[in-house]
Design a protein around this motif. Sequence first.
Motif, mmCIF file in Angstrom:
data_model
loop_
_atom_site.group_PDB
_atom_site.id
_atom_site.type_symbol
_atom_site.label_atom_id
_atom_site.label_comp_id
_atom_site.label_asym_id
_atom_site.label_seq_id
_atom_site.Cartn_x
_atom_site.Cartn_y
_atom_site.Cartn_z
ATOM 1 N N SER A 1 -1.275 9.545 8.476
ATOM 2 C CA SER A 1 -0.826 10.546 8.805
ATOM 3 C C SER A 1 -0.353 11.817 8.690
ATOM 4 O O SER A 1 -1.183 12.855 9.373
ATOM 5 N N SER A 2 0.850 12.057 7.803
ATOM 6 C CA SER A 2 0.709 13.551 7.194
ATOM 7 C C SER A 2 1.569 13.111 5.970
ATOM 8 O O SER A 2 2.475 12.012 5.924
ATOM 9 N N LEU A 3 0.955 14.408 5.259
ATOM 10 C CA LEU A 3 1.910 14.371 3.857
ATOM 11 C C LEU A 3 3.122 14.708 4.448
ATOM 12 O O LEU A 3 4.500 14.800 3.087
ATOM 13 N N SER A 4 4.050 15.396 5.235
ATOM 14 C CA SER A 4 5.287 15.839 5.693
ATOM 15 C C SER A 4 6.105 14.605 6.156
ATOM 16 O O SER A 4 5.385 13.923 8.241
ATOM 17 N N ASN A 5 6.573 13.662 5.686
ATOM 18 C CA ASN A 5 7.659 13.011 6.446
ATOM 19 C C ASN A 5 6.269 11.403 6.725
ATOM 20 O O ASN A 5 6.240 11.390 7.406
ATOM 21 N N PRO A 6 5.303 11.401 5.813
ATOM 22 C CA PRO A 6 4.396 10.149 5.962
ATOM 23 C C PRO A 6 4.394 8.899 6.521
ATOM 24 O O PRO A 6 4.181 8.460 7.196
ATOM 25 N N HIS A 7 5.860 8.913 7.041
ATOM 26 C CA HIS A 7 6.435 7.204 7.211
ATOM 27 C C HIS A 7 7.113 7.606 8.441
ATOM 28 O O HIS A 7 7.135 6.505 9.277
ATOM 29 N N ARG A 8 7.077 8.389 8.940
ATOM 30 C CA ARG A 8 7.289 8.851 10.787
ATOM 31 C C ARG A 8 6.099 8.940 11.772
ATOM 32 O O ARG A 8 6.000 8.854 12.446
ATOM 33 N N TRP A 9 5.076 8.474 11.063
ATOM 34 C CA TRP A 9 3.283 8.224 11.553
ATOM 35 C C TRP A 9 3.675 9.807 12.439
ATOM 36 O O TRP A 9 2.857 9.239 13.611
ATOM 37 N N ASN A 10 3.437 10.641 12.218
ATOM 38 C CA ASN A 10 3.251 12.362 13.032
ATOM 39 C C ASN A 10 2.092 12.149 13.869
ATOM 40 O O ASN A 10 0.541 11.634 12.641
ATOM 41 N N LEU B 1 0.722 -1.358 0.055
ATOM 42 C CA LEU B 1 -0.703 0.052 -0.523
ATOM 43 C C LEU B 1 0.832 1.602 -0.004
ATOM 44 O O LEU B 1 2.287 1.390 1.091
ATOM 45 N N PRO B 2 0.757 1.967 -0.896
ATOM 46 C CA PRO B 2 1.161 3.506 -1.067
ATOM 47 C C PRO B 2 1.493 4.436 0.472
ATOM 48 O O PRO B 2 -0.126 4.183 1.260
ATOM 49 N N LEU B 3 1.943 5.758 0.600
ATOM 50 C CA LEU B 3 2.048 6.058 2.319
ATOM 51 C C LEU B 3 1.385 7.392 1.743
ATOM 52 O O LEU B 3 0.076 7.546 2.499
ATOM 53 N N ILE B 4 0.687 7.703 0.372
ATOM 54 C CA ILE B 4 0.248 9.293 0.175
ATOM 55 C C ILE B 4 -0.212 7.928 -1.467
ATOM 56 O O ILE B 4 0.050 8.016 -1.987
ATOM 57 N N LEU B 5 -1.887 8.807 -1.548
ATOM 58 C CA LEU B 5 -2.327 8.810 -2.932
ATOM 59 C C LEU B 5 -3.390 9.352 -2.848
ATOM 60 O O LEU B 5 -3.864 10.473 -2.238
ATOM 61 N N PHE C 1 -2.797 16.943 15.649
ATOM 62 C CA PHE C 1 -3.576 17.706 16.951
ATOM 63 C C PHE C 1 -3.715 18.944 16.758
ATOM 64 O O PHE C 1 -4.499 19.781 16.877
ATOM 65 N N LYS C 2 -2.408 19.794 16.792
ATOM 66 C CA LYS C 2 -2.029 21.642 16.382
ATOM 67 C C LYS C 2 -1.965 22.151 14.746
ATOM 68 O O LYS C 2 -1.828 21.109 13.833
ATOM 69 N N ARG C 3 -2.112 23.241 15.068
ATOM 70 C CA ARG C 3 -1.479 23.911 13.662
ATOM 71 C C ARG C 3 -0.528 23.673 12.479
ATOM 72 O O ARG C 3 0.338 23.650 12.073
ATOM 73 N N LYS C 4 0.469 23.727 13.763
ATOM 74 C CA LYS C 4 1.756 23.684 13.761
ATOM 75 C C LYS C 4 2.418 22.423 12.619
ATOM 76 O O LYS C 4 3.031 23.087 11.610
ATOM 77 N N ALA C 5 1.740 20.972 12.932
ATOM 78 C CA ALA C 5 1.710 20.548 12.448
ATOM 79 C C ALA C 5 0.996 19.843 11.144
ATOM 80 O O ALA C 5 1.264 19.339 10.016
ATOM 81 N N ALA C 6 0.220 20.679 11.110
ATOM 82 C CA ALA C 6 -1.316 21.137 9.848
ATOM 83 C C ALA C 6 -0.407 21.800 9.038
ATOM 84 O O ALA C 6 -0.530 21.619 8.148
ATOM 85 N N ASP C 7 0.774 22.758 9.412
ATOM 86 C CA ASP C 7 1.252 23.960 9.214
ATOM 87 C C ASP C 7 1.557 23.084 7.626
ATOM 88 O O ASP C 7 1.839 22.934 6.706
ATOM 89 N N ALA C 8 2.827 22.203 8.572
ATOM 90 C CA ALA C 8 3.536 21.405 7.646
ATOM 91 C C ALA C 8 3.207 21.179 6.334
ATOM 92 O O ALA C 8 3.428 20.052 5.790
ATOM 93 N N PHE D 1 -0.023 21.339 5.434
ATOM 94 C CA PHE D 1 -0.194 22.564 4.322
ATOM 95 C C PHE D 1 1.188 22.292 3.149
ATOM 96 O O PHE D 1 0.965 22.387 1.803
ATOM 97 N N ARG D 2 2.238 22.755 3.529
ATOM 98 C CA ARG D 2 3.328 23.153 2.669
ATOM 99 C C ARG D 2 3.325 22.090 1.749
ATOM 100 O O ARG D 2 3.988 22.247 0.999
ATOM 101 N N ASN D 3 3.293 20.398 2.126
ATOM 102 C CA ASN D 3 3.515 19.592 0.830
ATOM 103 C C ASN D 3 2.004 18.745 0.699
ATOM 104 O O ASN D 3 1.945 17.972 -0.505
ATOM 105 N N GLN D 4 0.678 19.860 0.423
ATOM 106 C CA GLN D 4 -0.235 19.399 0.296
ATOM 107 C C GLN D 4 -0.660 20.115 -1.326
ATOM 108 O O GLN D 4 -0.963 21.751 -1.185
ATOM 109 N N PHE D 5 -0.916 19.682 -2.281
ATOM 110 C CA PHE D 5 -0.578 20.075 -3.176
ATOM 111 C C PHE D 5 -2.333 19.845 -4.623
ATOM 112 O O PHE D 5 -2.796 20.922 -4.873
ATOM 113 N N ASN D 6 -3.171 19.341 -3.809
ATOM 114 C CA ASN D 6 -4.753 19.465 -4.125
ATOM 115 C C ASN D 6 -5.193 20.006 -2.601
ATOM 116 O O ASN D 6 -4.747 20.338 -1.704
#
Length: 240
Positions: A116-125, A102-106, A128-135, A137-142
């Motif tokens: 988990s997150s588009l920011s380093n998805p293999h780390r399973w971050n 299975l892919p990590l991102i699709l 919960f907070k805006r800071k993590a969401a911002d990381a 969003f910086r990798n979110q193209f859709n």
Amino acid sequence: MKYAILGDVHANLEALTSVLKDAEEQGVTHYACTGDVVGYNADPKACLKILRSLDCKMVQGNHDYYAACNESMELFTPMAQKSIRWTRKQLSALDRKGLRQLPLILDIENFTIVHSSLSNPHRWNYIFKRKAADANFRNQFNQVCFFGHTHMPLAFIKGTAIDKGFYKTIRIKPGFHYLVNVGSVGQPRDRNPKAAYVIYDLDRQTITMRRVEYDIPATQKKIRAAGLPFRNALRLANGR
């Protein structure tokens, strides 16, 4: 076109079948899953089989990953470790191969799914907070990204700033980006024991949270009979 976006099914067959019945009644045409189909509960093979039969688009969650391999699990609680070791024994070699692949991102249609997150998805971050969401969003193209992992149905909306909050219905608007946690089908943790999932209506551009009752005592009975950690059963009634 309507997508049911499921997350954190965690081998809970009763919750999954109730959610799929509700989705059918709501006119859902397609399915996607943000990962962790297995783990914690007693029906990993059955849940995998059902989702595959629906041609459900899936990404890999951390429980999927560790159930499919033999790596050590230092980052897991003892309860989660025991659950994964039990799950490994229930899965066939083909099941485990499928989870490993299975892919990590699709990207699907015009949206993205990740566990988990588009920011380093293999780390399973955890987000919960805006800071993590911002990381993320910086990798979110859709414009829209759905995720899971926290079992909490929380949405982040980025315009000039990042807003967050629980939601019932979200209307997608031009100029904004959306990061939406779909909650958990099989082990909700927001103090609501009802199974959670969302419907993304691509024609109306709405995201709607759905909560569905299921047979919790039946799931609990299976957990105890399988010899899985007792707390896996207890927490279902409290949604935490």
